[in-house]
Design an enzyme around this catalytic site. Structure first.
Site: not given
Ligand SMILES: NC(=O)C1=CN([C@@H]2O[C@H](COP(=O)(O)OP(=O)(O)OC[C@H]3O[C@@H](n4cnc5c(N)ncnc54)[C@H](OP(=O)(O)O)[C@@H]3O)[C@@H](O)[C@H]2O)C=CC1
Ligand SMILES: O=C(O)[C@H](O)COP(=O)(O)O
Length: 497
Positions: A170, A265, A299
């Site tokens: 994202n 995170e 997130c």
């Molecule tokens: N707390 C925070 O700051 C944030 C949290 N999020 C959370 O992330 C989720 C959505 O994002 P999303 O990208 O779908 O999350 P994922 O956990 O599916 O993927 C995150 C990253 O991990 C990689 N990945 C997948 N499988 C593995 C593995 N086995 N080992 C190492 N890396 C791996 C993915 O690669 P690939 O794409 O190739 O699968 C991607 O680069 C939501 O739950 C959201 O809440 C999102 C943004 C901010």
């Molecule tokens: O994935 C997320 O939600 C980002 O870490 C959020 O960043 P923002 O709250 O500053 O938009």
């Protein structure tokens, strides 16, 4: 200038983007590529290399060697290189933003903001780094019982080695540089594994670092599906730190990783508690901004509204009026609501909606979906037995639970396995502070929607929402370790003269 052209021409060959290692853009020996689908059209948009384990090994070996030299580069020079990368990123914001529009359906203006914000983040990190990494501690031994002043202790911060950065789809640019910049300023090498959706924006970002002149091998960008190369990367003995942002995958990684510092995170289910004395217009505006910006794929999105029954009708009708004005459509047209990232994500969201329907939630709008595009939906009268009360949709669906006491709202928030942020709307600052103390989340926002930014604020999740704290200063600190040197004197230091 379009993506993959001009200064980005060398990063693509025959329609497939290359990976980056040893200071060069390369084609994988696997002969395989990963297709990235445009979430809006659901057609193939880009292709990236499917890197092999051997290519990972080589990148990590080069990173190790380059890091030893980089740690010796004066801090001000490291900062200078980062400022150069930041300037390039901002200068080349349009082609990078174009990738964000096509790979992750980010609305056009938000895509540009993400890139600009990322340039600013790199510069801020360079400036913060030259201040905090220059500082250490000086301790004398005679403050501890039984000691004379014969030992003088100097502490400094030294790099960890090779940092593995894994951002989510994202914010593939911002959450990449929020890991890359602190790692580099602190004297580490970086191996970036970009998310598949967002990989091309990640590769364009890396090209800005390449053109800024960082030493060969110090930075690499390994592409491929996380499910295929993820474990190999995260369990690699050459990795000294993992900075990960994403979903539950992070929990699995933290169980498998070795004895190395982890910055995780993860997901959130940020609650928005609205009290009966709140400014309801302000609360409604923040529920819409917090719940629906980037179609809820943040997130920190508002993922459950907990509103006092006495003001619930007012809040719901004001939120509905604002939802009616949201533009739904293409990211190129800068619509507010765009397609969610993948079909499986849209199917998951639909599952939550169906469950809420079966269990009797009130639909404030008709549920509508075309492909990956889901129209914004407010679900009223949600009850704790519905999945949407607890699960993270990562889509434009916001549930409303009506509460009869503040305690009920706090209890719901604290009963969640997620604990990223939360927010409270009230005109009573004393009550707000007490509620903030009672909400067991990493951050509580008073009278505003949850947000990670500005990027220098500490950002952390409790429970299943993460380990450690992000934000520029905390990330730099996390990517260093403390080294002490003790000067041992033959006699107490105050014994002369
Ligand atoms: N707390 C925070 O700051 C944030 C949290 N999020 C959370 O992330 C989720 C959505 O994002 P999303 O990208 O779908 O999350 P994922 O956990 O599916 O993927 C995150 C990253 O991990 C990689 N990945 C997948 N499988 C593995 C593995 N086995 N080992 C190492 N890396 C791996 C993915 O690669 P690939 O794409 O190739 O699968 C991607 O680069 C939501 O739950 C959201 O809440 C999102 C943004 C901010
Ligand atoms: O994935 C997320 O939600 C980002 O870490 C959020 O960043 P923002 O709250 O500053 O938009």
């Amino acid at each position: 200038m379009a993506a993959g052209t001009g200064p980005f021409e060398e990063i693509i060959d025959g329609g497939v983007y290359k990976y980056y290692a040893d200071g060069e853009w390369r084609t994988s020996s696997s002969g395989k590529s990963v297709t990235i689908y445009n979430p809006s059209t659901r057609e193939a948009q880009y292709k990236v290399q499917a890197c092999t384990q051997e290519e990972v090994n080589k990148a990590i070996d080069s990173a190790k060697a380059a890091q030893k030299l980089w740690a010796k580069v004066p801090l001000w020079k490291r900062a200078e290189a980062l400022h150069k990368a930041a300037a390039l990123l901002k200068e080349l914001k349009d082609p990078i933003a174009e990738c964000l529009v096509k790979e992750i359906a980010k609305p056009a203006k938000d895509a540009v903001s993400e890139v600009v914000r990322s340039g600013d983040l790199i510069s801020y990190t360079a400036e913060e780094g030259v201040r905090i990494l220059a500082e250490g501690k000086f301790l004398v031994s005679d403050s501890f019982p039984g000691n004379d002043r014969t030992k003088l202790c100097l502490t400094s911060k030294i790099p960890l080695g090779v940092v593995l950065a894994i951002p989510p789809f994202n914010y593939p640019v911002n959450l990449a540089v929020s890991k890359i910049a602190p790692a580099l300023i602190a004297g580490n090498a970086i191996v970036l594994k970009p998310p598949t959706q967002g990989a091309v924006a990640g590769l364009h970002t890396v090209q800005c670092f390449h053109r800024a002149g960082f030493p060969k091998g110090l930075i690499s960008c390994i592409t491929g599906k996380g499910s295929e190369i993820g474990d190999f990367l995260t369990m690699h003995p050459g990795v000294h730190c993992i900075s990960f942002t994403g979903g539950d995958t992070g929990i699995a990684i933290s169980k498998k990783a070795g004895m190395i510092p982890l910055q995780m995170e993860l997901g959130g289910k940020d609650a928005c508690i609205v009290l009966d004395d709140a400014d309801i217009d302000l609360a409604a505006a923040n529920v819409v901004k917090g719940g629906f910006s980037y179609s809820g794929q943040r997130c920190t999105a508002v993922k459950v509204v907990l509103v006092m029954e006495s003001v619930a009708d007012d809040l719901v009708s004001k939120v509905n009026a604002k939802i009616a004005k949201l533009k739904v459509g293409a990211p190129e047209d800068d619509c507010d609501i765009t397609a969610v990232v993948t079909e499986s994500s849209a199917n998951f969201i639909e599952g939550l909606v169906k469950d809420a329907k079966e269990k009797g939630a009130t639909f404030c709008q008709e549920y509508k979906r075309e492909g990956n595009l889901i129209w914004p939906l407010l679900l009223d009268h949600v009850r704790p037995d519905m999945r949407i009360a607890w699960e993270e949709p990562f889509g434009p669906i916001v549930p409303v639970i009506r509460i009869s006491s503040v305690e009920e709202g706090i209890h719901h928030c604290n009963a969640s396995n997620f604990a990223l942020q939360g927010c409270v709307f009230t005109r009573d600052v004393n009550k707000a502070m007490m509620i903030s103390d009672a909400m067991e989340t990493g951050t509580v926002q008073i009278n505003s929607a949850p947000a990670r930014g500005p990027d220098h604020f500490p950002f952390q999740g409790l429970r299943d929402s993460g380990i450690g704290s992000q934000g520029v200063t905390n990330s730099i600190a996390m990517m260093t370790k403390i080294k002490t040197t003790v000067i041992n004197l033959p006699a107490p230091s105050y014994s002369m003269g």
